[in-house]
Design an enzyme around this catalytic site. Structure first.
Site, PDB file in Angstrom:
ATOM      1  N   ALA A 134       0.827  -1.222   0.000  1.00 30.36           N
ATOM      2  CA  ALA A 134       0.000   0.000   0.000  1.00 30.36           C
ATOM      3  C   ALA A 134       0.851   1.258   0.000  1.00 30.36           C
ATOM      4  CB  ALA A 134      -0.913   0.004   1.225  1.00 30.36           C
ATOM      5  N   ALA A 135       0.520   2.163  -0.895  1.00 28.51           N
ATOM      6  CA  ALA A 135       1.196   3.461  -0.944  1.00 28.51           C
ATOM      7  C   ALA A 135       0.390   4.378  -1.853  1.00 28.51           C
ATOM      8  CB  ALA A 135       2.614   3.315  -1.498  1.00 28.51           C
ATOM      9  N   GLU A 136       0.537   5.666  -1.642  1.00 26.83           N
ATOM     10  CA  GLU A 136       0.131   6.617  -2.676  1.00 26.83           C
ATOM     11  C   GLU A 136       1.288   6.621  -3.660  1.00 26.83           C
ATOM     12  OE1 GLU A 136      -2.680   8.173  -3.119  1.00 26.83           O
ATOM     13  OE2 GLU A 136      -3.578   7.385  -1.290  1.00 26.83           O
ATOM     14  N   THR A 140      10.730   1.247  -4.181  1.00 32.20           N
ATOM     15  CA  THR A 140      10.813   1.534  -5.616  1.00 32.20           C
ATOM     16  C   THR A 140      12.221   1.968  -6.028  1.00 32.20           C
ATOM     17  OG1 THR A 140      10.084   3.134  -7.286  1.00 32.20           O
ATOM     18  CG2 THR A 140       9.893   3.838  -5.010  1.00 32.20           C
ATOM     19  N   ASP A 141      12.563   1.733  -7.296  1.00 34.96           N
ATOM     20  CA  ASP A 141      13.849   2.211  -7.813  1.00 34.96           C
ATOM     21  C   ASP A 141      13.903   3.732  -7.864  1.00 34.96           C
ATOM     22  OD1 ASP A 141      12.135   2.657  -9.984  1.00 34.96           O
ATOM     23  OD2 ASP A 141      13.356   1.585 -11.442  1.00 34.96           O
ATOM     24  N   GLU A 142      12.729   4.389  -7.731  1.00 35.42           N
ATOM     25  CA  GLU A 142      12.721   5.855  -7.798  1.00 35.42           C
ATOM     26  C   GLU A 142      13.458   6.488  -6.620  1.00 35.42           C
ATOM     27  OE1 GLU A 142       9.428   8.050  -9.172  1.00 35.42           O
ATOM     28  OE2 GLU A 142       8.485   6.337 -10.147  1.00 35.42           O
ATOM     29  N   TYR A 197       6.791  11.936  -4.268  1.00 31.06           N
ATOM     30  CA  TYR A 197       6.464  10.513  -4.081  1.00 31.06           C
ATOM     31  C   TYR A 197       7.694   9.723  -3.645  1.00 31.06           C
ATOM     32  CZ  TYR A 197       6.222   5.645  -5.747  1.00 31.06           C
ATOM     33  OH  TYR A 197       6.344   4.270  -5.849  1.00 31.06           O
ATOM     34  N   LEU A 201       2.846  12.545 -24.862  1.00 32.72           N
ATOM     35  CA  LEU A 201       4.163  11.976 -24.538  1.00 32.72           C
ATOM     36  C   LEU A 201       5.115  13.100 -24.146  1.00 32.72           C
ATOM     37  CD1 LEU A 201       5.951   9.305 -24.779  1.00 32.72           C
ATOM     38  CD2 LEU A 201       6.618  10.206 -27.013  1.00 32.72           C
ATOM     39  N   TYR A 202       5.784  12.958 -22.991  1.00 27.22           N
ATOM     40  CA  TYR A 202       6.746  13.993 -22.583  1.00 27.22           C
ATOM     41  C   TYR A 202       7.841  14.132 -23.640  1.00 27.22           C
ATOM     42  CZ  TYR A 202       4.486  13.568 -18.028  1.00 27.22           C
ATOM     43  OH  TYR A 202       3.566  13.533 -17.013  1.00 27.22           O
ATOM     44  N   ASP A 224       7.600  18.272 -20.518  1.00 25.09           N
ATOM     45  CA  ASP A 224       7.908  17.296 -19.469  1.00 25.09           C
ATOM     46  C   ASP A 224       7.207  17.675 -18.168  1.00 25.09           C
ATOM     47  OD1 ASP A 224       9.622  16.337 -21.360  1.00 25.09           O
ATOM     48  OD2 ASP A 224      11.450  17.071 -20.382  1.00 25.09           O
ATOM     49  N   ARG A 225       6.900  16.653 -17.355  1.00 22.50           N
ATOM     50  CA  ARG A 225       6.408  16.952 -16.006  1.00 22.50           C
ATOM     51  C   ARG A 225       7.567  17.553 -15.201  1.00 22.50           C
ATOM     52  NH1 ARG A 225       6.769  10.986 -13.904  1.00 22.50           N
ATOM     53  NH2 ARG A 225       4.530  10.875 -14.048  1.00 22.50           N
TER      54      ARG A 225
HETATM   55  N1  LIG Z   1       3.728   0.566 -10.153  1.00 23.56           N
HETATM   56  C1  LIG Z   1       5.054   0.570 -10.231  1.00 23.56           C
HETATM   57  O1  LIG Z   1       5.631   0.723 -11.324  1.00 23.56           O
HETATM   58  C2  LIG Z   1       5.896   0.352  -9.000  1.00 23.56           C
HETATM   59  C3  LIG Z   1       7.270   0.132  -9.153  1.00 23.56           C
HETATM   60  C4  LIG Z   1       8.053  -0.085  -8.026  1.00 23.56           C
HETATM   61  C5  LIG Z   1       7.477  -0.086  -6.761  1.00 23.56           C
HETATM   62  N2  LIG Z   1       6.145   0.146  -6.633  1.00 23.56           N
HETATM   63  C6  LIG Z   1       5.566   0.123  -5.275  1.00 23.56           C
HETATM   64  O2  LIG Z   1       4.667  -0.959  -5.228  1.00 23.56           O
HETATM   65  C7  LIG Z   1       3.601  -0.675  -4.335  1.00 23.56           C
HETATM   66  C8  LIG Z   1       2.264  -0.887  -5.042  1.00 23.56           C
HETATM   67  O3  LIG Z   1       2.194   0.000  -6.155  1.00 23.56           O
HETATM   68  P1  LIG Z   1       0.951  -0.019  -7.132  1.00 23.56           P
HETATM   69  O4  LIG Z   1       1.420   0.461  -8.443  1.00 23.56           O
HETATM   70  O5  LIG Z   1       0.237  -1.309  -7.004  1.00 23.56           O
HETATM   71  O6  LIG Z   1       0.058   1.138  -6.478  1.00 23.56           O
HETATM   72  P2  LIG Z   1      -1.515   1.393  -6.594  1.00 23.56           P
HETATM   73  O7  LIG Z   1      -1.673   2.863  -6.444  1.00 23.56           O
HETATM   74  O8  LIG Z   1      -2.088   0.712  -7.773  1.00 23.56           O
HETATM   75  O9  LIG Z   1      -2.107   0.651  -5.293  1.00 23.56           O
HETATM   76  C9  LIG Z   1      -1.847   1.097  -4.002  1.00 23.56           C
HETATM   77  C10 LIG Z   1      -2.969   0.612  -3.081  1.00 23.56           C
HETATM   78  O10 LIG Z   1      -2.645   1.005  -1.740  1.00 23.56           O
HETATM   79  C11 LIG Z   1      -3.845   1.480  -1.129  1.00 23.56           C
HETATM   80  N3  LIG Z   1      -3.457   2.442  -0.083  1.00 23.56           N
HETATM   81  C12 LIG Z   1      -2.730   3.580  -0.258  1.00 23.56           C
HETATM   82  N4  LIG Z   1      -2.594   4.214   0.938  1.00 23.56           N
HETATM   83  C13 LIG Z   1      -3.234   3.455   1.863  1.00 23.56           C
HETATM   84  C14 LIG Z   1      -3.465   3.595   3.259  1.00 23.56           C
HETATM   85  N5  LIG Z   1      -3.015   4.654   3.942  1.00 23.56           N
HETATM   86  N6  LIG Z   1      -4.156   2.624   3.900  1.00 23.56           N
HETATM   87  C15 LIG Z   1      -4.646   1.561   3.208  1.00 23.56           C
HETATM   88  N7  LIG Z   1      -4.471   1.390   1.880  1.00 23.56           N
HETATM   89  C16 LIG Z   1      -3.782   2.317   1.229  1.00 23.56           C
HETATM   90  C17 LIG Z   1      -4.641   2.137  -2.270  1.00 23.56           C
HETATM   91  O11 LIG Z   1      -6.022   2.222  -1.952  1.00 23.56           O
HETATM   92  C18 LIG Z   1      -4.339   1.199  -3.421  1.00 23.56           C
HETATM   93  O12 LIG Z   1      -5.275   0.150  -3.517  1.00 23.56           O
HETATM   94  C19 LIG Z   1       3.812   0.764  -3.867  1.00 23.56           C
HETATM   95  O13 LIG Z   1       4.398   0.723  -2.583  1.00 23.56           O
HETATM   96  C20 LIG Z   1       4.774   1.355  -4.875  1.00 23.56           C
HETATM   97  O14 LIG Z   1       5.585   2.345  -4.295  1.00 23.56           O
HETATM   98  C21 LIG Z   1       5.332   0.353  -7.727  1.00 23.56           C
END
Ligand SMILES: NC(=O)c1ccc[n+]([C@@H]2O[C@H](COP(=O)([O-])OP(=O)(O)OC[C@H]3O[C@@H](n4cnc5c(N)ncnc54)[C@H](O)[C@@H]3O)[C@@H](O)[C@H]2O)c1
Length: 319
Positions: free
Chosen positions: A77-79, A119-121, A145, A201-202, A266-267
């Site tokens: 879970a993450a924003e 994340t790699d970011e 982020y 596209l950026y 670009d963003r």
């Molecule tokens: N998508 C990518 O390319 C990528 C790459 C590397 C790492 N990640 C990491 O992988 C993880 C998942 O990414 P994703 O793309 O599936 O994200 P996503 O935005 O699709 O899903 C995130 C989920 O977490 C939930 N969430 C967020 N904050 C919350 C909170 N406070 N309490 C409960 N639930 C909460 C959201 O409701 C959502 O369902 C993240 O931690 C992200 O940093 C993603």
């Protein structure tokens, strides 16, 4: 004997829902997701216990979990949307840092492993780098982020130093696959092309290492099973999956069969290259990504074209 039970967070989002689907036969899952950006209730994998709680609300998380035993935590879970973090990063600090803090406390008290999906970011931009990032490379996050993701990692490692608990961190590469919200590049391109709209596209060419979601999930699972406590593992694809975004978008356009691209500014804080070495995960976890970028794009595009209802609903939610 009942299967091991995993507490999985973000199980209604992109990578978390794919993880539950992939390992549904192996584990029983308790999921926590507050149904925020990136989530859809229809992503719920059958059989997963679905708790609608904000991870940043420690008291409510404790109440919701009081009746559950679990053997490990896998924390997705993450924003996660960079543009949104640039507009307003408050939820990013709340979810990505305070939410993670709740799980660190729980992992310590319950004496279970916490796999923190990062994340790699966090490494920043590799445009000027002479070599691919290893886990020993400095972290230099460049947008709000990735700052919150790096902050969460630092917090976890510092907590672990003060009060040891079982922690493994994974740093995943740019991931594609089914059920990704259409504000992210690949589903947005499919959606735009399929509707005959142009894809923005950026302007400046940027490279990404394109990782298929099943590969990412298997990497996280390998870290859960075999990771050494306190260690960090890069989870990226093979070097040949490093491709310019405009090439990937062109591949999508051809697969959809129509549409066009329009260059835009670009963003802010646009990273031009993420370049990661994942040999530690291969050596120590026995994990290696398998899916070539073309196959990863094709599988993803085909899924979105076969699931227009999903794409329409996700599009409405992310507006
Ligand atoms: N998508 C990518 O390319 C990528 C790459 C590397 C790492 N990640 C990491 O992988 C993880 C998942 O990414 P994703 O793309 O599936 O994200 P996503 O935005 O699709 O899903 C995130 C989920 O977490 C939930 N969430 C967020 N904050 C919350 C909170 N406070 N309490 C409960 N639930 C909460 C959201 O409701 C959502 O369902 C993240 O931690 C992200 O940093 C993603």
């Amino acid at each position: 004997m009942s299967p091991p039970r995993i507490l999985v967070t973000g199980h209604l989002g992109f990578i978390g829902s794919n993880f539950c689907r992939l390992f549904a036969n192996r584990y029983s899952f308790v999921g926590i997701d507050y149904r925020g950006w990136g989530s859809l209730p229809r992503n719920l994998e059958p059989g997963v216990e679905d708790l609608n709680v904000d991870l940043a609300d420690e008291t409510r998380v404790r109440e919701a979990l009081a009746r559950f035993r679990f053997d490990a935590i896998v924390h997705f879970a993450a924003e996660s949307h960079v543009d949104r973090s640039i507009q307003d990063d408050r939820h990013f600090w709340s979810s990505n840092v305070y939410g993670t803090r709740t799980l660190a406390k729980l992992a310590g008290e319950r004496k279970v492993r916490l796999v923190h999906v990062s994340t790699d970011e966090v490494y920043g931009d590799a445009l000027e780098s002479q070599a691919a990032w290893t886990e020993a490379s400095a972290t230099r996050p460049q947008n709000p982020y990735s700052v919150t993701k790096a902050a969460a990692e630092m917090m976890l490692l510092a907590y672990r130093r003060a009060t040891p608990f079982d922690l493994v961190i994974t740093r995943g590469a740019n991931t594609i696959g089914p059920r990704q919200f259409p504000e992210k590049a690949l589903p947005k391109a499919v959606d735009s092309f399929a509707k005959g709209r142009s894809f923005p596209l950026y302007r400046t060419p940027a490279r990404r290492m394109w990782l298929y979601v099943d590969d990412h999930c298997r990497g996280v699972h390998a870290a859960l099973e075999k990771g050494v406590s306190g260690e960090i593992y890069n989870i990226g694809p093979r070097p040949e999956n490093e491709v310019y975004t405009h090439e990937v978008i062109e591949h999508v356009r051809k697969r959809v069969g129509r549409g066009n691209v329009q260059e835009v500014e670009d963003r802010k804080g646009y990273d031009l290259r993420y370049w990661m070495d994942s040999s530690k995960a291969k050596r120590e976890l026995g994990w290696e990504a398998e899916v070539a970028w073309q196959a990863a794009v094709d599988r993803s595009v085909d899924w979105y074209l076969a699931n227009p209802d999903w794409l329409a609903e996700a599009g409405r939610r992310s507006d």
